[in-house]
Scaffold this motif. Structure first.
Motif, PDB file in Angstrom:
ATOM      1  N   GLY A 211       2.455 -24.794 -13.221  1.00 31.80           N
ATOM      2  CA  GLY A 211       2.787 -26.053 -13.864  1.00 31.80           C
ATOM      3  C   GLY A 211       2.373 -27.271 -13.059  1.00 31.80           C
ATOM      4  N   LYS A 212       2.482 -28.422 -13.701  1.00 30.89           N
ATOM      5  CA  LYS A 212       2.115 -29.691 -13.062  1.00 30.89           C
ATOM      6  C   LYS A 212       3.199 -30.744 -13.228  1.00 30.89           C
ATOM      7  CE  LYS A 212      -0.641 -30.806 -17.165  1.00 30.89           C
ATOM      8  NZ  LYS A 212      -1.934 -31.278 -17.680  1.00 30.89           N
TER       9      LYS A 212
ATOM     10  N   VAL B  73       6.949 -14.361 -13.755  1.00 32.61           N
ATOM     11  CA  VAL B  73       7.649 -15.544 -13.273  1.00 32.61           C
ATOM     12  C   VAL B  73       6.599 -16.609 -12.968  1.00 32.61           C
ATOM     13  CG1 VAL B  73       9.305 -16.514 -11.637  1.00 32.61           C
ATOM     14  CG2 VAL B  73       9.414 -14.080 -12.220  1.00 32.61           C
ATOM     15  N   ALA B  74       6.774 -17.794 -13.552  1.00 32.20           N
ATOM     16  CA  ALA B  74       5.801 -18.874 -13.401  1.00 32.20           C
ATOM     17  C   ALA B  74       6.493 -20.130 -12.894  1.00 32.20           C
ATOM     18  CB  ALA B  74       5.116 -19.161 -14.740  1.00 32.20           C
ATOM     19  N   SER B  75       5.902 -20.767 -11.905  1.00 31.40           N
ATOM     20  CA  SER B  75       6.444 -22.031 -11.393  1.00 31.40           C
ATOM     21  C   SER B  75       6.237 -23.141 -12.409  1.00 31.40           C
ATOM     22  CB  SER B  75       5.764 -22.409 -10.078  1.00 31.40           C
ATOM     23  OG  SER B  75       4.405 -22.737 -10.330  1.00 31.40           O
ATOM     24  N   THR B  76       7.052 -24.173 -12.297  1.00 30.34           N
ATOM     25  CA  THR B  76       6.990 -25.289 -13.238  1.00 30.34           C
ATOM     26  C   THR B  76       6.411 -26.549 -12.601  1.00 30.34           C
ATOM     27  OG1 THR B  76       8.925 -24.448 -14.407  1.00 30.34           O
ATOM     28  CG2 THR B  76       8.376 -26.777 -14.744  1.00 30.34           C
ATOM     29  N   TYR B  77       6.714 -26.770 -11.327  1.00 33.20           N
ATOM     30  CA  TYR B  77       6.380 -28.039 -10.694  1.00 33.20           C
ATOM     31  C   TYR B  77       5.035 -27.992  -9.988  1.00 33.20           C
ATOM     32  CZ  TYR B  77      10.775 -29.869 -12.164  1.00 33.20           C
ATOM     33  OH  TYR B  77      11.793 -30.307 -12.970  1.00 33.20           O
ATOM     34  N   SER B  78       4.398 -29.146  -9.952  1.00 31.40           N
ATOM     35  CA  SER B  78       3.070 -29.274  -9.366  1.00 31.40           C
ATOM     36  C   SER B  78       3.049 -28.818  -7.905  1.00 31.40           C
ATOM     37  CB  SER B  78       2.599 -30.733  -9.434  1.00 31.40           C
ATOM     38  OG  SER B  78       1.400 -30.918  -8.705  1.00 31.40           O
TER      39      SER B  78
ATOM     40  N   LEU C 127       1.609 -30.273  -5.763  1.00 31.06           N
ATOM     41  CA  LEU C 127       1.694 -31.489  -4.959  1.00 31.06           C
ATOM     42  C   LEU C 127       3.141 -31.885  -4.670  1.00 31.06           C
ATOM     43  CD1 LEU C 127      -1.127 -33.707  -6.510  1.00 31.06           C
ATOM     44  CD2 LEU C 127      -1.224 -32.285  -4.444  1.00 31.06           C
ATOM     45  N   VAL C 128       4.080 -31.403  -5.478  1.00 28.09           N
ATOM     46  CA  VAL C 128       5.501 -31.603  -5.185  1.00 28.09           C
ATOM     47  C   VAL C 128       5.887 -30.700  -4.026  1.00 28.09           C
ATOM     48  CG1 VAL C 128       7.860 -31.386  -6.064  1.00 28.09           C
ATOM     49  CG2 VAL C 128       6.044 -32.284  -7.546  1.00 28.09           C
ATOM     50  N   ILE C 129       5.602 -29.423  -4.180  1.00 27.79           N
ATOM     51  CA  ILE C 129       5.699 -28.439  -3.098  1.00 27.79           C
ATOM     52  C   ILE C 129       4.930 -27.208  -3.553  1.00 27.79           C
ATOM     53  CG2 ILE C 129       7.894 -27.462  -3.897  1.00 27.79           C
ATOM     54  CD1 ILE C 129       8.603 -27.126  -0.846  1.00 27.79           C
ATOM     55  N   ASP C 130       4.143 -26.649  -2.673  1.00 25.10           N
ATOM     56  CA  ASP C 130       3.306 -25.502  -3.011  1.00 25.10           C
ATOM     57  C   ASP C 130       4.121 -24.225  -2.868  1.00 25.10           C
ATOM     58  OD1 ASP C 130       1.364 -23.393  -3.011  1.00 25.10           O
ATOM     59  OD2 ASP C 130      -0.181 -24.856  -2.490  1.00 25.10           O
ATOM     60  N   CYS C 131       4.246 -23.483  -3.962  1.00 26.74           N
ATOM     61  CA  CYS C 131       5.062 -22.270  -3.954  1.00 26.74           C
ATOM     62  C   CYS C 131       4.380 -21.098  -3.264  1.00 26.74           C
ATOM     63  CB  CYS C 131       5.457 -21.897  -5.382  1.00 26.74           C
ATOM     64  SG  CYS C 131       6.801 -22.918  -6.027  1.00 26.74           S
TER      65      CYS C 131
ATOM     66  N   ALA D 133      12.180 -28.195  -1.431  1.00 23.02           N
ATOM     67  CA  ALA D 133      12.245 -26.735  -1.376  1.00 23.02           C
ATOM     68  C   ALA D 133      13.450 -26.213  -2.151  1.00 23.02           C
ATOM     69  CB  ALA D 133      12.293 -26.266   0.073  1.00 23.02           C
ATOM     70  N   ASP D 134      14.597 -26.858  -1.966  1.00 20.43           N
ATOM     71  CA  ASP D 134      15.815 -26.418  -2.647  1.00 20.43           C
ATOM     72  C   ASP D 134      15.694 -26.554  -4.160  1.00 20.43           C
ATOM     73  OD1 ASP D 134      16.995 -25.824  -0.234  1.00 20.43           O
ATOM     74  OD2 ASP D 134      18.209 -27.650  -0.145  1.00 20.43           O
ATOM     75  N   ALA D 135      14.983 -27.577  -4.612  1.00 11.39           N
ATOM     76  CA  ALA D 135      14.875 -27.838  -6.044  1.00 11.39           C
ATOM     77  C   ALA D 135      13.803 -27.002  -6.732  1.00 11.39           C
ATOM     78  CB  ALA D 135      14.588 -29.325  -6.274  1.00 11.39           C
ATOM     79  N   CYS D 136      12.656 -26.841  -6.081  1.00  8.84           N
ATOM     80  CA  CYS D 136      11.473 -26.310  -6.772  1.00  8.84           C
ATOM     81  C   CYS D 136      10.906 -25.025  -6.184  1.00  8.84           C
ATOM     82  CB  CYS D 136      10.366 -27.370  -6.782  1.00  8.84           C
ATOM     83  SG  CYS D 136      10.863 -28.957  -7.459  1.00  8.84           S
TER      84      CYS D 136
END
Length: 259
Positions: A32-33, A75-80, A82-86, A120-123
């Protein structure tokens, strides 16, 4: 520090087909972005987030179609990224870049430890906690699955053209990547790289190290060139093309694990 996400923000991950029966856990680290409202778009133009620096273009469409066709959980990440790299160690190299492919990210400059921890805690941790939950769910069914991460890469980087259509990224566990490489190299007109255009042996890689190693799961990542999967139709077509190779490779990897 207050929680980063508010009621109007999307959840940090999506779980697709969680009860899938095929013995493979699909992941998409850069699916996601999205950007939390509190970060005000990271101080960059919206079109920058749509570039490869913001997410892995086409990867989610491929992964979602693979989950459907294989009947596997995803399982797919939602946040970019650039916010934090999973797929980077939190606070480590590349985790929250201040500059990405020449684009400055003002909201990432000079972050405090508290700011890094809030992201990290959020995303980051919710996504990876969900990965562990699904691995545990497989275990309750008496199944030790393979683990497969879907990424995409740019056709060129720093002026250097990348000739591969696909790349299999792996480290020392040969059980899944070697049969997958063998199967993918049967595809006519497709050049598949071995740890190209990146290597999973880089020290900053997180996902495979954190989840596959502790549970002894056969694992690898697949990179797909973005110009091939930039539309939903092309991405789903590539997923269909990949299904026989992935199916055969998972069967071989799991048979090797039992031997």
């Amino acid at each position: 520090m207050p929680p980063l996400l508010s009621a109007g923000d999307p959840p940090p991950f999506a779980t697709i087909n969680p009860a899938g029966r095929f013995p493979l856990l699909l992941l998409c680290d850069h699916a996601g972005k999205a950007v939390p409202r509190a970060l005000d778009g990271l101080g960059i133009a919206a079109q920058e987030l749509s570039r490869h620096i913001g997410w892995d273009i086409g990867a989610l469409d491929v992964a979602t179609e693979l989950a459907r066709l294989l009947d596997a959980p995803l399982v797919a990440s939602t946040y970019s990224r650039l916010v934090i790299d999973c797929n980077r160690w939190p606070g480590g190299e590349g985790s929250i870049p201040e500059i990405s492919d020449g684009t400055k990210v003002p909201a990432n400059a000079g972050l405090t430890e508290a700011g890094i921890r809030a992201r990290a805690d959020a995303c980051f941790w919710p996504y990876h906690d969900e990965v562990e939950r699904l691995i545990a769910d497989f275990a309750t069914r008496g199944v030790k699955p393979a683990l497969f991460v879907v990424h995409s890469f740019t056709p060129a980087m720093a002026g250097v053209q990348r000739p591969w259509q696909l790349g299999v990224l792996w480290r020392s566990d040969e059980r899944l990547p070697l049969p997958l490489l063998a199967e993918l190299r049967k595809l006519e007109g497709v050049l598949t790289g071995d740890n190209e255009p990146y290597s999973a042996r880089a020290s900053y890689e997180y996902t495979l190290t954190a989840h596959a190693d502790p549970h002894g799961l056969p694992h690898c990542s697949l990179e797909i060139r973005q110009d091939l999967i930039g539309t939903h139709e092309n991405a789903t077509a590539w997923a269909r093309r990949l299904v026989p190779a992935v199916t055969a490779a998972v069967a071989a990897a799991l048979a090797d694990s039992r031997s």
